[in-house]
Design a protein around this motif. Sequence first.
Motif, PDB file in Angstrom:
ATOM      1  N   CYS A 177       0.763   7.548   6.093  1.00  0.00           N
ATOM      2  CA  CYS A 177      -0.374   6.750   6.553  1.00  0.00           C
ATOM      3  C   CYS A 177      -0.641   5.674   5.502  1.00  0.00           C
ATOM      4  CB  CYS A 177      -1.595   7.636   6.753  1.00  0.00           C
ATOM      5  SG  CYS A 177      -3.013   6.754   7.438  1.00  0.00           S
ATOM      6  N   VAL A 178      -0.087   4.502   5.708  1.00  0.00           N
ATOM      7  CA  VAL A 178      -0.128   3.434   4.710  1.00  0.00           C
ATOM      8  C   VAL A 178      -1.034   2.312   5.192  1.00  0.00           C
ATOM      9  CG1 VAL A 178       1.241   1.697   3.499  1.00  0.00           C
ATOM     10  CG2 VAL A 178       2.164   3.991   3.856  1.00  0.00           C
ATOM     11  N   HIS A 179      -1.913   1.874   4.320  1.00  0.00           N
ATOM     12  CA  HIS A 179      -2.800   0.752   4.636  1.00  0.00           C
ATOM     13  C   HIS A 179      -2.586  -0.357   3.616  1.00  0.00           C
ATOM     14  CE1 HIS A 179      -4.899   3.278   7.515  1.00  0.00           C
ATOM     15  NE2 HIS A 179      -5.000   4.203   6.583  1.00  0.00           N
ATOM     16  N   ASP A 180      -2.638  -1.591   4.076  1.00  0.00           N
ATOM     17  CA  ASP A 180      -2.444  -2.746   3.203  1.00  0.00           C
ATOM     18  C   ASP A 180      -3.636  -2.866   2.248  1.00  0.00           C
ATOM     19  OD1 ASP A 180      -1.946  -5.155   2.007  1.00  0.00           O
ATOM     20  OD2 ASP A 180      -1.437  -6.202   3.858  1.00  0.00           O
ATOM     21  N   VAL A 181      -3.358  -2.649   0.950  1.00  0.00           N
ATOM     22  CA  VAL A 181      -4.454  -2.705  -0.034  1.00  0.00           C
ATOM     23  C   VAL A 181      -4.275  -3.858  -1.017  1.00  0.00           C
ATOM     24  CG1 VAL A 181      -4.846  -0.225   0.116  1.00  0.00           C
ATOM     25  CG2 VAL A 181      -3.229  -1.101  -1.565  1.00  0.00           C
ATOM     26  N   GLN A 182      -3.196  -4.632  -0.856  1.00  0.00           N
ATOM     27  CA  GLN A 182      -2.960  -5.725  -1.781  1.00  0.00           C
ATOM     28  C   GLN A 182      -3.602  -7.018  -1.290  1.00  0.00           C
ATOM     29  OE1 GLN A 182       1.416  -5.451  -1.977  1.00  0.00           O
ATOM     30  NE2 GLN A 182       1.169  -5.156  -4.161  1.00  0.00           N
ATOM     31  N   LYS A 183      -4.037  -7.822  -2.216  1.00  0.00           N
ATOM     32  CA  LYS A 183      -4.555  -9.140  -1.891  1.00  0.00           C
ATOM     33  C   LYS A 183      -3.397 -10.122  -1.806  1.00  0.00           C
ATOM     34  CE  LYS A 183      -8.961  -8.298  -4.235  1.00  0.00           C
ATOM     35  NZ  LYS A 183      -9.874  -8.748  -5.318  1.00  0.00           N
TER      36      LYS A 183
ATOM     37  N   GLY B  16       0.781  -1.228   0.000  1.00  0.00           N
ATOM     38  CA  GLY B  16       0.000   0.000   0.000  1.00  0.00           C
ATOM     39  C   GLY B  16       0.809   1.272   0.000  1.00  0.00           C
ATOM     40  N   LEU B  17       2.131   1.192   0.008  1.00  0.00           N
ATOM     41  CA  LEU B  17       2.958   2.394  -0.012  1.00  0.00           C
ATOM     42  C   LEU B  17       2.778   3.113  -1.350  1.00  0.00           C
ATOM     43  CD1 LEU B  17       5.213   4.011   1.504  1.00  0.00           C
ATOM     44  CD2 LEU B  17       6.845   2.725   0.128  1.00  0.00           C
ATOM     45  N   PRO B  18       2.355   4.390  -1.346  1.00  0.00           N
ATOM     46  CA  PRO B  18       2.110   5.113  -2.601  1.00  0.00           C
ATOM     47  C   PRO B  18       3.408   5.595  -3.250  1.00  0.00           C
ATOM     48  CG  PRO B  18       1.624   6.535  -0.742  1.00  0.00           C
ATOM     49  CD  PRO B  18       1.984   5.189  -0.160  1.00  0.00           C
ATOM     50  N   VAL B  19       4.099   4.685  -3.886  1.00  0.00           N
ATOM     51  CA  VAL B  19       5.390   4.999  -4.501  1.00  0.00           C
ATOM     52  C   VAL B  19       5.253   6.119  -5.532  1.00  0.00           C
ATOM     53  CG1 VAL B  19       7.257   4.072  -5.938  1.00  0.00           C
ATOM     54  CG2 VAL B  19       6.299   2.691  -4.083  1.00  0.00           C
ATOM     55  N   SER B  20       4.123   6.162  -6.237  1.00  0.00           N
ATOM     56  CA  SER B  20       3.928   7.172  -7.278  1.00  0.00           C
ATOM     57  C   SER B  20       3.888   8.586  -6.714  1.00  0.00           C
ATOM     58  CB  SER B  20       2.644   6.889  -8.059  1.00  0.00           C
ATOM     59  OG  SER B  20       1.521   6.893  -7.190  1.00  0.00           O
ATOM     60  N   ASP B  21       3.627   8.731  -5.394  1.00  0.00           N
ATOM     61  CA  ASP B  21       3.591  10.050  -4.766  1.00  0.00           C
ATOM     62  C   ASP B  21       4.973  10.540  -4.335  1.00  0.00           C
ATOM     63  OD1 ASP B  21       0.881  10.138  -5.101  1.00  0.00           O
ATOM     64  OD2 ASP B  21       0.378   9.677  -3.018  1.00  0.00           O
ATOM     65  N   CYS B  22       5.984   9.710  -4.499  1.00  0.00           N
ATOM     66  CA  CYS B  22       7.336  10.053  -4.047  1.00  0.00           C
ATOM     67  C   CYS B  22       8.128  10.705  -5.181  1.00  0.00           C
ATOM     68  CB  CYS B  22       8.075   8.809  -3.563  1.00  0.00           C
ATOM     69  SG  CYS B  22       7.260   7.926  -2.213  1.00  0.00           S
TER      70      CYS B  22
END
Length: 527
Positions: A247-253, A156-162
Amino acid sequence: MELETFLHQLHFETDKIFPPNWEVDWGDAPLPYKLYRGLPTIPFSAEVPLTLEKKEKDQNPSLEELGHFLWYVYGLTQYSQSPVMDGTKEKNASFTQSLRRFVPSGGAMYPNELYVYVKLDNVPEGIYHYDAAHHRLVLLREGNYDTYLSRSLENGLPVSDCFCIAFVSIVFWKNFHKYNNFSYRLQGLDAGVVIGQSLEVADRMGFFTRVCYQFLDRSINHLLGLSEKEESVYAVIPLSMKPSITCVHDVQKIEEKVAASELCQEVPLLDHVSYNRSKKVLDYPMVRKLNEVSMFETPKSFVKLKNNNCEKLALDREMVLLPVTKSLSYDLASVCRERYSPDLDFMLGEVSQTQVATLLKETFSFSYHNDLDDTEGKVETRLSLYGSFYNVEGIPNGVYSYDNGTHALRRIAEGDYREFLQSGLTLPNVNLYQVPLCMHLVGGKGHLKERLGFRGYRIQQMEAGILVQRLLLVSCALGMGGHPLLGFDANQCDDLYRIDSKGKTSLIQIPVGPYRPRAWLKGRLLS
């Protein structure tokens, strides 16, 4: 040797981890920085600012500002020459030279390297090495690797925002050359102070940060082109102008989670040539083994830790309540230039209760976002602070533990323990009789191994290193110096603080106090 036994000896019986008749071959020492050959480079401006200013929100930094960030974190900042007396009656002196940085390092070996994944205007996207020797970027691999990294890092880490992701690695030989197997204990602490400095500089520049200790090691090393037998990434630090990374949440299955070996097949192997100067590099089997068993192959190994160190002390007559102090404001760039590690230069002087209160509160009011906690960076640290106090205004001489929740010291034993602590030093390179505060960072003897396996040991050392750097910066801002030490008797200190039965141990010792200027020749590498 069993790895459990090795880690025990590394901490409590350090003389057993050195081979017989170990001698350092100074004539074949490695360089304190890594050099790549024959690759494209992007030079940074040599005009580094004397102070750091925050960027406007939602505006990515320029390439020049990224250069300022990297220089303040790990650039070469000083050349120093110090006399070394040979101990004879004639008092003949030789001289040692070293290139210094703003962060401390055991023996000035600087075993870390910095790599960055850069996504900025007017520069090719890709993976770069920070060439500290020339203050420039070296292009290792061009392209966009957002998807690759998002599957290698925290779910869930938004790498695209970095706009940048920094990688802190360890080059094993750089301090194994001097410290042999003891280098494994140093490596995590050295990485930690680099992380700590990164967080401090990023905060001053207005960047949002997160520290990732858990990632797919082989896929990250493969992306950077590292040979994991020689060098391995210890921590990953995303940088962003957006708060989304905090603020990272696990969004992967579960079924979408991929193994490191599969990811490595998605990008070609790099075979770049680097140079370290040593003609003979010795093997370090125990360091290699510990690095191998600490690696994570799939995201299923990632865990969240519960806070087990939040017990509040009940107020009683053994408590010394510290005065409430205002938040300490200081110019980080100036403090970085002035920070100094005294050894025989400590000079006993009275330290005020306000100084002590500020030092302890500022050190432990520091919180940071990471992938170990599930509380958005507000969780209390897994480490505690203990210390021996002498000649401190309003605080009776003795040994104490600090409770951040009540902002108070609990007295463990009264008296002057300077001689006791001096006798526990393996080398008499610090005169503790001249030190008013001798601090110890304390952590669990299990080194987080129950939840994180052998990776827990290096994570604990890195978190200790982060707090060490914070403590040193605050000490300097208060007009004092601090000198991190690993050459002390942990068993002796654990007995002194009565923490062995609590499953805790002293991780590092930091004498803190006033000091006199040292006689040395030094030059700042600043335009």
